[in-house]
Motif scaffolding. Structure first.
Motif, PDB file in Angstrom:
ATOM      1  N   LYS A 227      16.548  31.470  -0.039  1.00  0.00           N
ATOM      2  CA  LYS A 227      15.449  31.322   0.908  1.00  0.00           C
ATOM      3  C   LYS A 227      15.051  32.636   1.571  1.00  0.00           C
TER       4      LYS A 227
ATOM      5  N   CYS B 149      13.522  16.717  13.813  1.00  0.00           N
ATOM      6  CA  CYS B 149      14.370  15.717  13.175  1.00  0.00           C
ATOM      7  C   CYS B 149      14.920  16.304  11.883  1.00  0.00           C
TER       8      CYS B 149
ATOM      9  N   TRP C  61       9.558  18.623  -2.945  1.00  0.00           N
ATOM     10  CA  TRP C  61      10.597  19.621  -2.740  1.00  0.00           C
ATOM     11  C   TRP C  61      11.951  18.928  -2.752  1.00  0.00           C
ATOM     12  N   GLY C  62      12.914  19.589  -3.313  1.00  0.00           N
ATOM     13  CA  GLY C  62      14.229  18.932  -3.386  1.00  0.00           C
ATOM     14  C   GLY C  62      15.174  19.465  -2.351  1.00  0.00           C
TER      15      GLY C  62
ATOM     16  N   ASP D 281      17.281  15.742   8.457  1.00  0.00           N
ATOM     17  CA  ASP D 281      17.864  14.830   7.474  1.00  0.00           C
ATOM     18  C   ASP D 281      19.372  15.089   7.361  1.00  0.00           C
TER      19      ASP D 281
ATOM     20  N   TRP E 184       6.800  15.021   1.664  1.00  0.00           N
ATOM     21  CA  TRP E 184       7.427  16.253   1.201  1.00  0.00           C
ATOM     22  C   TRP E 184       8.589  15.995   0.273  1.00  0.00           C
TER      23      TRP E 184
ATOM     24  N   ARG F  74      21.430  20.898   4.104  1.00  0.00           N
ATOM     25  CA  ARG F  74      22.575  21.820   4.167  1.00  0.00           C
ATOM     26  C   ARG F  74      22.477  22.775   5.345  1.00  0.00           C
ATOM     27  N   ALA F  75      21.266  23.173   5.690  1.00  0.00           N
ATOM     28  CA  ALA F  75      21.102  24.179   6.744  1.00  0.00           C
ATOM     29  C   ALA F  75      21.413  23.604   8.131  1.00  0.00           C
TER      30      ALA F  75
ATOM     31  N   GLN G 228       8.544  19.674   9.439  1.00  0.00           N
ATOM     32  CA  GLN G 228       7.273  19.294  10.038  1.00  0.00           C
ATOM     33  C   GLN G 228       7.465  18.391  11.265  1.00  0.00           C
ATOM     34  N   SER G 229       8.685  17.952  11.507  1.00  0.00           N
ATOM     35  CA  SER G 229       8.927  16.991  12.595  1.00  0.00           C
ATOM     36  C   SER G 229       9.220  17.708  13.906  1.00  0.00           C
TER      37      SER G 229
ATOM     38  N   GLY H   3      11.491  24.810   1.771  1.00  0.00           N
ATOM     39  CA  GLY H   3      11.476  23.363   1.543  1.00  0.00           C
ATOM     40  C   GLY H   3      12.233  22.983   0.293  1.00  0.00           C
ATOM     41  N   SER H   4      12.841  23.938  -0.344  1.00  0.00           N
ATOM     42  CA  SER H   4      13.539  23.693  -1.606  1.00  0.00           C
ATOM     43  C   SER H   4      15.037  23.904  -1.450  1.00  0.00           C
ATOM     44  N   ARG H   5      15.808  23.120  -2.177  1.00  0.00           N
ATOM     45  CA  ARG H   5      17.259  23.295  -2.169  1.00  0.00           C
ATOM     46  C   ARG H   5      17.690  24.344  -3.185  1.00  0.00           C
TER      47      ARG H   5
ATOM     48  N   ALA I 100      12.377  24.068   5.879  1.00  0.00           N
ATOM     49  CA  ALA I 100      11.018  23.717   6.280  1.00  0.00           C
ATOM     50  C   ALA I 100      11.059  22.420   7.075  1.00  0.00           C
TER      51      ALA I 100
HETATM   52  C1  LIG Z   1       6.274  20.491   4.552  1.00  0.00           C
HETATM   53  C2  LIG Z   1       7.723  20.080   4.641  1.00  0.00           C
HETATM   54  C3  LIG Z   1       8.186  19.456   5.776  1.00  0.00           C
HETATM   55  C4  LIG Z   1       9.535  19.075   5.894  1.00  0.00           C
HETATM   56  N1  LIG Z   1       9.970  18.500   7.049  1.00  0.00           N
HETATM   57  C5  LIG Z   1      11.284  18.181   7.177  1.00  0.00           C
HETATM   58  C6  LIG Z   1      11.765  17.640   8.406  1.00  0.00           C
HETATM   59  O1  LIG Z   1      11.030  17.439   9.363  1.00  0.00           O
HETATM   60  N2  LIG Z   1      13.091  17.353   8.492  1.00  0.00           N
HETATM   61  C7  LIG Z   1      13.951  17.578   7.457  1.00  0.00           C
HETATM   62  O2  LIG Z   1      15.150  17.306   7.612  1.00  0.00           O
HETATM   63  N3  LIG Z   1      13.517  18.074   6.272  1.00  0.00           N
HETATM   64  C8  LIG Z   1      12.208  18.390   6.123  1.00  0.00           C
HETATM   65  N4  LIG Z   1      11.748  18.907   4.953  1.00  0.00           N
HETATM   66  C9  LIG Z   1      12.669  18.991   3.818  1.00  0.00           C
HETATM   67  C10 LIG Z   1      13.571  20.172   3.853  1.00  0.00           C
HETATM   68  O3  LIG Z   1      12.893  21.381   4.143  1.00  0.00           O
HETATM   69  C11 LIG Z   1      14.209  20.278   2.452  1.00  0.00           C
HETATM   70  O4  LIG Z   1      14.937  19.102   2.179  1.00  0.00           O
HETATM   71  C12 LIG Z   1      15.063  21.501   2.284  1.00  0.00           C
HETATM   72  O5  LIG Z   1      15.345  21.665   0.908  1.00  0.00           O
HETATM   73  C13 LIG Z   1      16.392  21.388   3.008  1.00  0.00           C
HETATM   74  O6  LIG Z   1      17.112  22.546   2.705  1.00  0.00           O
HETATM   75  P1  LIG Z   1      18.657  22.647   2.999  1.00  0.00           P
HETATM   76  O7  LIG Z   1      19.323  21.522   2.233  1.00  0.00           O
HETATM   77  O8  LIG Z   1      19.026  24.003   2.499  1.00  0.00           O
HETATM   78  O9  LIG Z   1      18.840  22.478   4.465  1.00  0.00           O
HETATM   79  C14 LIG Z   1      10.426  19.307   4.825  1.00  0.00           C
HETATM   80  C15 LIG Z   1       9.957  19.953   3.671  1.00  0.00           C
HETATM   81  C16 LIG Z   1       8.630  20.340   3.589  1.00  0.00           C
HETATM   82  C17 LIG Z   1       8.166  21.062   2.357  1.00  0.00           C
END
Ligand SMILES: Cc1cc2nc3c(=O)[nH]c(=O)nc-3n(C[C@H](O)[C@H](O)[C@H](O)COP(=O)(O)O)c2cc1C
Length: 187
Positions: A103, A63, A186-187, A65, A182, A69-70, A48-49, A97-99, A46
């Motif tokens: 998915k 953007c 969500w983790g 993080d 967020w 992982r994805a 939003q950026s 949005g969850s680890r 998920a």
């Molecule tokens: C509404 C919402 C917006 C989010 N926006 C971002 C974002 O812009 N960038 C980002 O890196 N993670 C964002 N996240 C967090 C990731 O979706 C979240 O950390 C996710 O678990 C990552 O999964 P992964 O580790 O399998 O990649 C957002 C989560 C939510 C619920």
């Protein structure tokens, strides 16, 4: 009620991560799911950026993080799809949005021409290739060159504002704990 600044101007230490998260949460956004296909396996998160960058050439950004992982897997594959969620897709946002949890399980996704996962019932899809990646603090700014756009249906977007879906007028204005964003949900 008037919100107080965190610190008086001129003597301000930089904002803490929590202060950043809380203040930035008053900037409402839509919600997307950024997807990719790595080693035949669909991945996504998920996001939003998301923003439009350039019309000619057509460029978008998001953007990511460094802890995600994805994103490293999407980067390796070189291509991604940005799926823009409609207001009735909170559950999709929750799962991506969850680890924890699978998915794509039970989700009726299909592969785009470029192999990237197209999610069902979204408002719009932007299919793109990774054009540039700029490391900025704890995130990467990812620039994508748009290969194709699919505007699929009219409908209201899923909005994310102050750590919640939709616009909640009842939220207090003070920027104090518990901080909203967020990362708190969500983790
Ligand atoms: C509404 C919402 C917006 C989010 N926006 C971002 C974002 O812009 N960038 C980002 O890196 N993670 C964002 N996240 C967090 C990731 O979706 C979240 O950390 C996710 O678990 C990552 O999964 P992964 O580790 O399998 O990649 C957002 C989560 C939510 C619920």
């Amino acid at each position: 009620m008037t919100a107080q600044p965190f610190h008086a101007a001129g003597e301000a230490p930089p904002p803490t991560p929590q202060e950043m998260r809380s203040a930035m949460s008053v900037f409402a956004s839509g919600v997307t799911i950024v997807t990719g296909l790595d080693d035949g396996e669909p991945v996504g998160f998920a996001c939003q950026s998301f923003a439009s960058v350039s019309l000619e050439p057509p460029l978008v950004l998001f953007c990511a993080d460094h802890r995600g992982r994805a994103w490293p897997r999407i980067r390796r594959s070189g291509r991604f799809t940005v799926n823009v969620l409609g207001e009735d897709q909170r559950e999709v946002c929750g799962r991506f949005g969850s680890r924890t949890g699978l998915k794509f399980q039970g989700l009726d996704w299909s592969a785009s021409r470029w192999g990237t996962p197209s999610l069902p019932d979204v408002l719009m899809r932007a299919h793109a290739e990774v054009h540039a990646v700029h490391v900025s603090g704890d995130h990467d700014i990812v620039i994508g060159r748009v290969l194709a756009l699919e505007v699929l249906k009219p409908g209201k977007p899923l909005l994310f504002y102050r750590g919640k879906f939709g616009i909640d007028d009842g939220l207090p204005l003070e920027l104090k704990p518990p901080f909203l964003g967020w990362g708190d949900h969500w983790g």
